[in-house]
Design an enzyme around this catalytic site. Structure first.
Site, PDB file in Angstrom:
ATOM      1  N   PHE A   1       5.519 -25.901  66.232  1.00 13.62           N
ATOM      2  CA  PHE A   1       5.430 -26.443  67.589  1.00 13.62           C
ATOM      3  C   PHE A   1       5.446 -25.316  68.622  1.00 13.62           C
ATOM      4  O   PHE A   1       6.398 -24.551  68.709  1.00 13.62           O
ATOM      5  CB  PHE A   1       6.581 -27.420  67.875  1.00 13.62           C
ATOM      6  CG  PHE A   1       6.378 -28.176  69.165  1.00 13.62           C
ATOM      7  CD1 PHE A   1       5.533 -29.282  69.216  1.00 13.62           C
ATOM      8  CD2 PHE A   1       6.995 -27.765  70.338  1.00 13.62           C
ATOM      9  CE1 PHE A   1       5.309 -29.964  70.414  1.00 13.62           C
ATOM     10  CE2 PHE A   1       6.779 -28.440  71.535  1.00 13.62           C
ATOM     11  CZ  PHE A   1       5.941 -29.553  71.572  1.00 13.62           C
TER      12      PHE A   1
ATOM     13  N   ASP B   1       7.719 -16.865  68.578  1.00  7.16           N
ATOM     14  CA  ASP B   1       7.996 -17.869  69.622  1.00  7.16           C
ATOM     15  C   ASP B   1       9.494 -18.182  69.615  1.00  7.16           C
ATOM     16  O   ASP B   1       9.998 -18.872  68.736  1.00  7.16           O
ATOM     17  CB  ASP B   1       7.153 -19.126  69.321  1.00  7.16           C
ATOM     18  CG  ASP B   1       7.360 -20.232  70.351  1.00  7.16           C
ATOM     19  OD1 ASP B   1       8.346 -20.163  71.109  1.00  7.16           O
ATOM     20  OD2 ASP B   1       6.545 -21.170  70.384  1.00  7.16           O
TER      21      ASP B   1
ATOM     22  N   LYS C   1      13.046 -22.552  77.964  1.00  7.39           N
ATOM     23  CA  LYS C   1      14.269 -23.341  77.755  1.00  7.39           C
ATOM     24  C   LYS C   1      15.539 -22.648  78.269  1.00  7.39           C
ATOM     25  O   LYS C   1      15.824 -22.679  79.451  1.00  7.39           O
ATOM     26  CB  LYS C   1      14.397 -23.714  76.280  1.00  7.39           C
ATOM     27  CG  LYS C   1      13.385 -24.790  75.852  1.00  7.39           C
ATOM     28  CD  LYS C   1      13.679 -25.277  74.445  1.00  7.39           C
ATOM     29  CE  LYS C   1      12.670 -26.290  73.954  1.00  7.39           C
ATOM     30  NZ  LYS C   1      12.986 -27.656  74.290  1.00  7.39           N
TER      31      LYS C   1
END
Ligand SMILES: Cc1ncc(COP(=O)(O)O)c(C=O)c1O
Length: 401
Positions: free
Chosen positions: A141, A226, A255
């Site tokens: 993802f 990532d 985030k």
């Protein structure tokens, strides 16, 4: 009458919001640290924390102060001018990590897109424009934009949004043989999440990350890691790849760096960053003074002496106790996964009802793939709060038996 008095969730879902989220029917009027207070007056232990976003919990006084101070100064300018708060945050990031240059964005998907762009731009600039393909893990993802859904390579996210963005190849997690075969003259980079978050808190072993680095060196391609979900202290190190002692070329983050304020960034070595020349990339809001002030406040806390050590200490305790529960209820819990405070409880069956039961007992958690319940406390969680979560998890297991 406030929005909360109206309680939009009660009006039989006559919402004007599109249906793209399956929302749980609770809303909150305030948060404090690890807890959320519902509009119905209930207190929940929040181990979702905006899905690993509120790294320092709700309404953190240090972050609130930084935001309030900046609100009274200047909200937004433009990247056409110098933004000292952004200079300061970039300096802090480069001082504490592998990175030598930073471009700020607003979200994880944007940061990952910028990472892909930086990799392609690098090879274009050194006269190898045919090297533009990115090799990724299938069903990982990396975001919801057209390029990042193609990078993630899961049918669930690409279905109905075709044609897929070209330039991505995929291998199954752990299938090194296939991965090596897929590296061609056209490959620019390998991009992976060191811990697959949405994919079920699957930790890529350190030796695999080291192997990836070796292959990238050998093939003269770039390594993109990532760290949108697993970075910024979440695992007890600033970046999760530090456990493997590898040095990536490009790292998208988001985030946790904003602690609840939208902040993203792509971090690069000088070798890559030097080709991101004026006009090559940009963002209206990326790096705006409000976001940068909060980002600075978050990092001030995370780089404090012993902050990361404390995460490791608490998470070792949490993981050990969760494993004890697993051993009592092996027919319910299949595996405890994760690193630091990025934790997954994998069940033998669909986890939705279990999550609902935890919620009924005032513990909030969230789903990931492979029947995994994600447990994401704030990084400054207290041991007593972990104990409370353990008690609730044990109680729900007992009810299930
Ligand atoms: C590893 C990873 N990359 C990228 C993203 C996309 O971030 P955002 O939702 O902020 O666009 C996420 C979001 O969950 C993620 O976990």
């Amino acid at each position: 009458m406030s929005l909360y008095d109206l309680n939009v969730y009660k009006i039989n879902f006559m919402t004007s919001l599109a249906n793209n989220y399956k929302r749980r029917r609770i809303s909150f009027k305030k948060g404090k640290g690890s807890f959320l207070y519902s509009t119905k007056g209930k207190k929940y232990l929040d181990f979702v924390q905006g899905i690993a976003v509120n790294s320092l919990g709700h309404a953190n006084p240090y972050l609130s102060k930084a935001l309030k101070t900046q609100i009274n100064r200047v909200w937004h300018i433009s990247n056409a001018f110098l933004i000292p708060e952004g200079e300061k945050l970039a300096k802090k990031i480069t001082k504490n990590t592998f990175a030598e240059k930073v471009i700020f964005q607003n979200s994880g998907a944007e940061a990952t897109e910028a990472a892909i762009k930086a990799a392609r731009r690098y090879f274009y600039s050194i006269g190898k424009k045919e090297k533009n393909r990115i090799l990724c893990i299938k069903n990982s993802f990396h975001g919801r934009t057209l390029a990042t859904i193609s990078a993630s390579g899961s049918k669930k996210n690409t279905e109905g949004f075709g044609p897929n963005t070209p330039g991505f190849d995929h291998f199954d997690c752990g299938d090194f043989k296939k991965m090596k075969k897929l590296i061609t003259k056209k490959t620019a980079a390998i991009m992976v999440e060191p811990i697959l978050g949405e994919g079920g808190i699957k930790v890529i072993p350190d030796w695999c990350l080291r192997e990836l680095r070796k292959i990238c060196n050998k093939k003269k391609i770039l390594l993109i890691l990532d760290e949108v979900q697993c970075g910024i202290g979440r695992t007890g190190k600033f970046f999760s790849f530090e456990y493997a002692k590898v040095k990536p070329d490009i790292v998208p983050i988001a985030k946790g760096i904003g602690g609840g304020f939208p902040v993203g960034a792509v971090l690069m070595t000088n070798r890559v960053a030097k080709y991101m020349s004026p006009g090559s990339h940009g963002s209206t809001f990326g790096g705006n003074p409000l976001a940068m002030s909060v980002g600075n406040a978050v990092l001030d806390q995370i780089i404090k002496k012993n902050f990361l050590k404390n995460i490791t200490k608490l998470s070792n305790y949490f993981l050990k106790e969760l494993n004890k529960i697993k051993n009592i209820y092996p027919e319910i819990i299949k595996e405890i996964r994760g690193k630091g405070l990025l934790i997954g409880i994998q069940l033998h069956f669909d986890q939705s009802k279990f999550i609902k039961s935890l919620e009924r007992n005032y513990l909030l958690t969230i789903k990931a793939a492979e029947n995994v319940i994600r447990v994401l406390p704030p990084l400054n969680v207290k041991k007593s709060e972990i104990d409370l979560a353990l008690k609730i998890i044990k109680k729900v297991c007992k009810e299930y038996k």
